[in-house]
Design an enzyme around this catalytic site. Structure first.
Site, PDB file in Angstrom:
ATOM      1  N   GLU A 246       0.459   0.118   2.697  1.00 23.95           N
ATOM      2  CA  GLU A 246       1.450  -0.040   1.615  1.00 23.95           C
ATOM      3  C   GLU A 246       1.201  -1.431   1.038  1.00 23.95           C
ATOM      4  OE1 GLU A 246       2.908   2.751   1.369  1.00 23.95           O
ATOM      5  OE2 GLU A 246       2.502   3.447   3.402  1.00 23.95           O
ATOM      6  N   CYS A 280       7.472  -5.650  -3.943  1.00 30.59           N
ATOM      7  CA  CYS A 280       6.224  -5.017  -4.366  1.00 30.59           C
ATOM      8  C   CYS A 280       6.420  -4.181  -5.616  1.00 30.59           C
ATOM      9  CB  CYS A 280       5.686  -4.147  -3.236  1.00 30.59           C
ATOM     10  SG  CYS A 280       6.876  -2.928  -2.661  1.00 30.59           S
TER      11      CYS A 280
HETATM   12  N1  LIG Z   1       3.834  -1.351  -1.001  1.00 26.81           N
HETATM   13  C1  LIG Z   1       4.742  -1.814  -0.195  1.00 26.81           C
HETATM   14  O1  LIG Z   1       5.476  -1.055   0.459  1.00 26.81           O
HETATM   15  C2  LIG Z   1       4.953  -3.299  -0.039  1.00 26.81           C
HETATM   16  C3  LIG Z   1       6.183  -3.737   0.444  1.00 26.81           C
HETATM   17  C4  LIG Z   1       6.374  -5.112   0.599  1.00 26.81           C
HETATM   18  C5  LIG Z   1       5.396  -6.014   0.282  1.00 26.81           C
HETATM   19  N2  LIG Z   1       4.226  -5.559  -0.209  1.00 26.81           N
HETATM   20  C6  LIG Z   1       3.197  -6.514  -0.612  1.00 26.81           C
HETATM   21  O2  LIG Z   1       3.070  -7.506   0.400  1.00 26.81           O
HETATM   22  C7  LIG Z   1       2.690  -8.749  -0.167  1.00 26.81           C
HETATM   23  C8  LIG Z   1       3.575  -9.835   0.357  1.00 26.81           C
HETATM   24  O3  LIG Z   1       3.540  -9.860   1.752  1.00 26.81           O
HETATM   25  P1  LIG Z   1       2.671 -10.853   2.630  1.00 26.81           P
HETATM   26  O4  LIG Z   1       2.255 -12.026   1.803  1.00 26.81           O
HETATM   27  O5  LIG Z   1       3.423 -11.091   3.889  1.00 26.81           O
HETATM   28  O6  LIG Z   1       1.363  -9.986   2.931  1.00 26.81           O
HETATM   29  P2  LIG Z   1       0.065 -10.404   3.782  1.00 26.81           P
HETATM   30  O7  LIG Z   1      -0.952  -9.388   3.465  1.00 26.81           O
HETATM   31  O8  LIG Z   1      -0.277 -11.821   3.597  1.00 26.81           O
HETATM   32  O9  LIG Z   1       0.543 -10.270   5.299  1.00 26.81           O
HETATM   33  C9  LIG Z   1       1.013  -9.055   5.878  1.00 26.81           C
HETATM   34  C10 LIG Z   1       0.730  -9.062   7.360  1.00 26.81           C
HETATM   35  O10 LIG Z   1      -0.668  -9.003   7.604  1.00 26.81           O
HETATM   36  C11 LIG Z   1      -1.064 -10.061   8.481  1.00 26.81           C
HETATM   37  N3  LIG Z   1      -2.434 -10.443   8.147  1.00 26.81           N
HETATM   38  C12 LIG Z   1      -2.864 -11.232   7.141  1.00 26.81           C
HETATM   39  N4  LIG Z   1      -4.221 -11.275   7.112  1.00 26.81           N
HETATM   40  C13 LIG Z   1      -4.656 -10.495   8.115  1.00 26.81           C
HETATM   41  C14 LIG Z   1      -5.941 -10.102   8.614  1.00 26.81           C
HETATM   42  N5  LIG Z   1      -7.066 -10.558   8.062  1.00 26.81           N
HETATM   43  N6  LIG Z   1      -6.002  -9.255   9.665  1.00 26.81           N
HETATM   44  C15 LIG Z   1      -4.890  -8.775  10.214  1.00 26.81           C
HETATM   45  N7  LIG Z   1      -3.647  -9.117   9.802  1.00 26.81           N
HETATM   46  C16 LIG Z   1      -3.527  -9.954   8.774  1.00 26.81           C
HETATM   47  C17 LIG Z   1      -0.034 -11.130   8.248  1.00 26.81           C
HETATM   48  O11 LIG Z   1       0.010 -12.026   9.332  1.00 26.81           O
HETATM   49  C18 LIG Z   1       1.226 -10.296   8.085  1.00 26.81           C
HETATM   50  O12 LIG Z   1       1.735  -9.925   9.324  1.00 26.81           O
HETATM   51  C19 LIG Z   1       2.762  -8.526  -1.674  1.00 26.81           C
HETATM   52  O13 LIG Z   1       1.465  -8.298  -2.154  1.00 26.81           O
HETATM   53  C20 LIG Z   1       3.606  -7.263  -1.814  1.00 26.81           C
HETATM   54  O14 LIG Z   1       3.372  -6.540  -2.993  1.00 26.81           O
HETATM   55  C21 LIG Z   1       3.967  -4.219  -0.369  1.00 26.81           C
HETATM   56  O1  LIG Z   2       8.767  -4.992  -1.582  1.00 29.20           O
HETATM   57  C1  LIG Z   2       8.569  -3.825  -1.493  1.00 29.20           C
HETATM   58  C2  LIG Z   2       9.631  -2.830  -1.157  1.00 29.20           C
HETATM   59  C3  LIG Z   2      10.591  -2.701  -2.248  1.00 29.20           C
HETATM   60  C4  LIG Z   2      11.708  -1.724  -2.090  1.00 29.20           C
HETATM   61  N1  LIG Z   2      11.256  -0.461  -1.568  1.00 29.20           N
HETATM   62  C5  LIG Z   2      11.853   0.204  -0.574  1.00 29.20           C
HETATM   63  O2  LIG Z   2      12.824  -0.235   0.023  1.00 29.20           O
HETATM   64  C6  LIG Z   2      11.278   1.568  -0.226  1.00 29.20           C
HETATM   65  C7  LIG Z   2      12.222   2.468   0.471  1.00 29.20           C
HETATM   66  C8  LIG Z   2      12.089   2.429   1.946  1.00 29.20           C
HETATM   67  O3  LIG Z   2      11.054   1.962   2.455  1.00 29.20           O
HETATM   68  O4  LIG Z   2      13.026   2.886   2.614  1.00 29.20           O
HETATM   69  C9  LIG Z   2      12.224  -1.543  -3.517  1.00 29.20           C
HETATM   70  O5  LIG Z   2      11.797  -0.576  -4.169  1.00 29.20           O
HETATM   71  O6  LIG Z   2      12.987  -2.380  -3.962  1.00 29.20           O
END
Ligand SMILES: NC(=O)c1ccc[n+]([C@@H]2O[C@H](COP(=O)([O-])OP(=O)(O)OC[C@H]3O[C@@H](n4cnc5c(N)ncnc54)[C@H](O)[C@@H]3O)[C@@H](O)[C@H]2O)c1
Ligand SMILES: O=CCC[C@H](NC(=O)CCC(=O)O)C(=O)O
Length: 489
Positions: A246, A280
């Site tokens: 994700e 995100c």
């Molecule tokens: N699509 C979704 O559901 C969703 C939800 C929330 C956040 N995000 C995304 O997450 C990002 C923000 O979060 P973040 O900065 O904590 O993400 P990140 O990728 O920096 O870190 C996420 C996790 O991965 C670990 N990690 C980092 N590099 C690694 C490696 N090389 N190997 C293994 N583990 C590693 C980190 O320690 C952390 O636990 C944004 O890009 C956001 O869009 C996506």
């Molecule tokens: O930052 C990313 C998540 C944003 C959030 N999405 C959810 O909470 C998804 C639903 C779930 O996982 O239960 C949002 O859309 O605000």
């Protein structure tokens, strides 16, 4: 001796790796200090999970649900304290942190329903026996969490994984270890057997040790596309491991013809600036029509955004926007804005630091229409890029001009515009006249392109937490009614 911050085989242990800290980004104060899990501690957590996984799967789903529900009750009982920790560690206002704590508790009932609906047991009659579809857990899965929802998003992997009968090794974001620790304590209090859920805290190297371990059966990741891509490459050639990614987005919000300008602006603000732009799903690109209609919306958007209250998570009255996750994150948004300005963007409202050495910034809006080669980047903060367009077909081309595909939205009073938009837009969350943040846990949540790998989370997390098993069965072995040609009995 450092604090016991690792939870391995039901025991809290000090880490054996380097020290790291977690800081309150709004008040610039240290919140937590601990030593990272060493590679051998990561291995010990996987060994513990493996040993616990068989008995956990054998318990059956009803027994597992009793523990998950007890955990859910504890989340409700402790929601204020948990929200306070989320607020301190992320900088999110307390009101918003409370919604995260509530979403965590709500995840139990949703995951129970999804488990039975999507991965339960189905029996189909046959003329001479029975056919079953059942689901089994993978075994040991690693869960990686991001900092922006330090409770809710890892919880969204852990709860369905445990209900399905997997054992878990959880590596939270190094920026939010305190919330993770609290979550795991509640599972422990709920009576989860030793080894079923393990917590390994640490920075990137701890994550690398976990992801590289040969003895995991799956990896469920929420975080940046950069890290997700690294993990995808790392697990290439290992088809036995299930990988759910994700990741981020460069999400477009298109405004068409709308009568209620304030309602449209409200949806834009909720989409772009909630959680200081650190969701995100946040709108990164706002597509406005050229001409007077677009000008009116932009003028109102600027007025409302200038008046957004930004402040400390515990300020009264509460702000709409709190701090970003760190002073570094704030600096990176200022640098992103400077980069877009250098490329030819025109600032309409400058994103500015509000206090040195904190993550407090004001929201920014920048017109990037003139940039011919606009970077297709996720700038993860409260900076909204405005692009003016001619007609809806052009808006769709611009909206889809991204390697990501997480969320997208249309604000328009016209049904035919929505139908056109829905047919042509490429994203996993596509909304009409609603903010593009705040997705429901009762629906699948995932993106296409560089936003995910087709393993949607939230309601569909059940799908990647278990594998299907097809069986045909009869109580006794018996001869078929018709023998295959060439057989003599
Ligand atoms: N699509 C979704 O559901 C969703 C939800 C929330 C956040 N995000 C995304 O997450 C990002 C923000 O979060 P973040 O900065 O904590 O993400 P990140 O990728 O920096 O870190 C996420 C996790 O991965 C670990 N990690 C980092 N590099 C690694 C490696 N090389 N190997 C293994 N583990 C590693 C980190 O320690 C952390 O636990 C944004 O890009 C956001 O869009 C996506
Ligand atoms: O930052 C990313 C998540 C944003 C959030 N999405 C959810 O909470 C998804 C639903 C779930 O996982 O239960 C949002 O859309 O605000």
């Amino acid at each position: 001796m450092t604090d016991a911050v690792q939870y391995i085989n039901g025991q809290w242990l000090p880490g054996e790796g380097p020290l790291f800290t977690s800081r309150d980004p709004a008040k610039n104060a240290e919140l937590w200090r601990g030593a990272a899990a060493s590679t051998s501690q990561v291995s010990a957590a996987i060994v513990a999970a493996r040993a616990a996984s068989v008995a956990w799967a054998d318990r059956g789903v009803e027994e597992r649900l009793i523990i998950a529900k007890r955990y859910g009750d504890l989340l409700v009982e402790h929601k204020e304290r948990l929200a306070q920790l989320i607020a301190e560690e992320t900088g999110k206002p307390y009101w918003e942190s409370l919604t995260e704590a509530a979403a965590m508790a709500g995840k139990i009932a949703l995951s129970e329903k999804a488990y039975f609906e999507r991965t339960g047991t189905t029996e189909n009659p046959m003329a001479d026996g029975r056919a079953f579809i059942r689901h089994k857990p993978h075994g040991v899965v690693a869960v990686f969490g991001p900092y922006n929802f330090p409770g809710h998003l890892p919880n969204g992997h852990i709860v369905p994984a445990l209900i399905a009968g997997n054992a878990v090794v959880f590596k939270p974001s190094e920026l939010t270890p305190k919330v993770a620790q609290e979550m795991v304590k509640l599972w422990d209090q709920a009576g989860l057997p030793a080894g079923v859920l393990n917590l390994v805290q640490g920075e990137v190297s701890t994550g690398q040790a976990l992801a590289a371990h040969p003895n995991i059966d799956g990896l469920f990741f929420t975080g940046s596309s950069r890290t997700g891509n690294v993990l995808h490459t790392q697990l290439a050639g290992q088809p036995s491991k299930i990988l759910a990614l994700e990741m981020g987005g460069n999400n477009p919000l298109v405004v068409g013809e709308v009568a209620d300008i304030d309602a449209a602006v409200h949806s834009i603000v909720q989409s772009a600036f909630i959680t200081a732009g650190q969701r995100c799903t946040c709108a990164r690109r706002l597509l406005l029509p050229k001409g007077e209609a677009g000008d009116r919306i932009l003028a109102r958007l600027l007025a409302v955004t200038k008046a957004i209250k930004v402040g400390l998570y515990d300020a009264e009255p509460q702000p709409f926007m709190g701090s970003m996750i760190s002073p570094q994150a704030a600096k990176s948004m200022i640098a992103a804005q400077a980069h877009l300005l250098a490329l030819g963007g025109q600032s309409l409202l400058m994103l500015k630091s509000l206090q040195a050495d904190t993550g407090l910034v004001s929201p920014g809006i920048i017109d990037v229409t003139a940039i011919s080669d606009l970077p297709d980047e996720e700038y993860f903060g409260p900076l909204l890029q405005v692009i003016r367009y001619g007609d809806l077909a052009e808006a769709l081309t611009v909206a889809n001009n991204t390697r990501y595909g997480l969320s997208a939205g249309l604000l328009s009073d016209y049904q035919q515009d929505w139908e056109y938009f829905f047919r042509h837009i490429r994203a996993g969350i596509v909304n009409w006249n609603k903010p593009i943040t705040g997705a429901s846990g009762a629906a699948p949540f995932g993106g296409v392109g560089n936003s995910g790998n087709h393993r949607a989370s939230a309601y569909y997390a059940a799908d990647y937490c278990a594998y299907p098993v097809a069986s045909v069965e009869d109580d006794k072995v018996s001869m078929p009614a018709n023998l295959s040609p060439g057989l003599n009995f």
